[in-house]
Design an enzyme around this catalytic site. Structure first.
Site, mmCIF file in Angstrom:
data_model
loop_
_atom_site.group_PDB
_atom_site.id
_atom_site.type_symbol
_atom_site.label_atom_id
_atom_site.label_comp_id
_atom_site.label_asym_id
_atom_site.label_seq_id
_atom_site.Cartn_x
_atom_site.Cartn_y
_atom_site.Cartn_z
ATOM 1 N NE ARG A 71 -3.554 0.038 2.542
ATOM 2 C CZ ARG A 71 -3.989 0.280 3.784
ATOM 3 N NH1 ARG A 71 -3.860 -0.635 4.728
ATOM 4 N NH2 ARG A 71 -4.557 1.420 4.082
ATOM 5 C CG HIS A 120 -8.879 5.109 11.470
ATOM 6 N ND1 HIS A 120 -9.871 4.769 10.575
ATOM 7 C CD2 HIS A 120 -9.484 5.159 12.682
ATOM 8 C CE1 HIS A 120 -11.030 4.642 11.222
ATOM 9 N NE2 HIS A 120 -10.819 4.882 12.496
ATOM 10 C CB CYS A 128 9.541 -0.021 18.840
ATOM 11 S SG CYS A 128 9.922 -1.413 19.929
ATOM 12 C CB CYS A 131 10.995 0.779 23.646
ATOM 13 S SG CYS A 131 11.663 1.210 22.023
ATOM 14 C CB CYS A 149 13.007 -1.525 18.157
ATOM 15 S SG CYS A 149 13.454 -0.032 19.032
ATOM 16 C CB THR A 190 -16.642 7.503 5.192
ATOM 17 O OG1 THR A 190 -16.616 6.443 6.172
ATOM 18 C CG2 THR A 190 -17.626 8.571 5.618
ATOM 19 C CB SER A 191 -18.737 2.382 4.071
ATOM 20 O OG SER A 191 -17.725 2.063 5.011
ATOM 21 C CG ASN A 215 -20.617 7.311 -0.585
ATOM 22 O OD1 ASN A 215 -20.593 6.552 -1.549
ATOM 23 N ND2 ASN A 215 -20.046 7.017 0.568
ATOM 24 C CD GLU A 217 -23.059 2.692 -4.936
ATOM 25 O OE1 GLU A 217 -24.246 2.385 -4.674
ATOM 26 O OE2 GLU A 217 -22.566 2.652 -6.070
#
Ligand code: BJW
Length: 253
Positions: A71, A120, A128, A131, A149, A190-191, A215, A217
């Site tokens: 991605r 998000h 890490c 730590c 790390c 957004t859904s 949207n 939909e």
């Protein structure tokens, strides 16, 4: 593009001061970033619990890293689109405009939006799990389980929010504050099924915001919105910007 905006929406565009755009994967679709759900969504082919959960990561870190590196490669090659750019330009109409995004792709910041809350996380960062040391770039070797790390040897993971994890507190609290004081709230691409983020549009509406959804939909939110603009964000947001500029020019002339 001329859209049949309601008189009420036009009037809100004339008077709105505190505007929020809440965005999801759909706003980046026209840049070439795949969405999660729906017919072409990445979760048609992959299981979210294997790739976007701590359990999945601990079971198979190499698979999760492979997915995130894939991605990252896509996101590194794409550019912000007309939808992201229209939101940047809206700051000249609504100076305190805030973006609340569920996306991890950094495209709002790359487009130039000033105030961006990331619910998000951000795929460009890593940390890490032992730590907490943060890493910008990591090398993922094809035969290793996961990058580790350099201070403590713990596993490094992407700085994104997986299922069952809390949202970053500072981003969430700032997003709720912006939502509660908004007089115009856009839910874009957004859904509206992943909580707690999906609760924000109705929090905004209950606090008095005019709620607009963009949207192609309908979603579980659609029946509750004040204005449903059905179509692609990259087509509709530039049209909203044009009308906002026009009604404000007329009103202040
Ligand atoms: C276009 C377009 C174009 C296409 N223009 N539009 C009730 C209350 C609270 C929590 C829960 C609850 N019920 C269940 C939960 C738990 C869970 C949850 O919500 N699950 C549901 C799926 C049922 N939530 C969590 O676990 C969250 N944490 C949490 O609740 O913490 C408290 C807690 C802690 C411990 C125990 C219990 C509770 C965390 C959620 C984290 C979500 N993470 C992901 C992955 C991020 C990392 C990564 O990118 O890899 O975030 S999941 C994925 O979904 C990603 C997205 O941000 C998120 C939302 O997806 P989005 O953006 O809406 O995309 P799509 O694909 O679904 O929709 C795209 C839309 O665009 C479609 O509608 C298209 O039509 C449209 N579109 N082209 C405009 N051109």
């Amino acid at each position: 593009m001329t859209l049949p905006f309601s008189d009420r929406f036009r009037s809100v565009l004339t008077s709105a001061q505190r505007v929020v755009a809440f965005t999801g994967a759909g706003i980046s679709a026209e840049s070439g970033v795949p969405t999660f759900r729906g017919d072409d969504g990445i979760w048609k082919k992959m299981r979210p619990e294997e790739l976007a959960s701590m359990n999945g990561f601990m079971k198979n870190p190499a698979l999760v890293w492979e997915w995130y590196q894939y991605r990252r490669t896509i996101i590194g090659k794409v550019q912000p689109n007309a939808g992201h750019r229209a939101l940047v330009a809206m700051e000249s109409v609504f100076p305190s405009m805030a973006i609340i995004t569920q996306n991890v792709d950094n495209l709002h910041r790359r487009a130039g939006s000033t105030l961006v809350y990331e619910l998000h996380g951000n795929i460009e960062r890593n940390y890490c799990i032992t730590c907490g040391a943060t890493y910008r770039d990591v090398e993922v070797h094809p035969r290793s389980r996961s990058p580790v790390c350099s201070s403590c040897g713990g596993l490094i993971r992407p700085d994104v929010v997986w299922f069952g994890e809390m949202l970053p507190e500072d981003q969430w609290e700032a997003a709720v504050r912006a939502t509660e004081s908004a007089d115009l709230f856009f839910s874009i691409g957004t859904s509206a099924v992943v909580y707690p983020a999906a609760s924000l549009p109705l929090v905004g509406k209950r606090a008095g915001a005019f709620l607009v959804e963009i949207n192609p939909e309908p979603t579980p939110l659609t029946d509750s919105v004040d204005e449903f603009l059905q179509g692609l964000a990259g087509m509709i947001l530039p049209a909203v910007l044009e009308v906002a500029r026009q009604v404000r020019r007329e009103n202040f002339a």
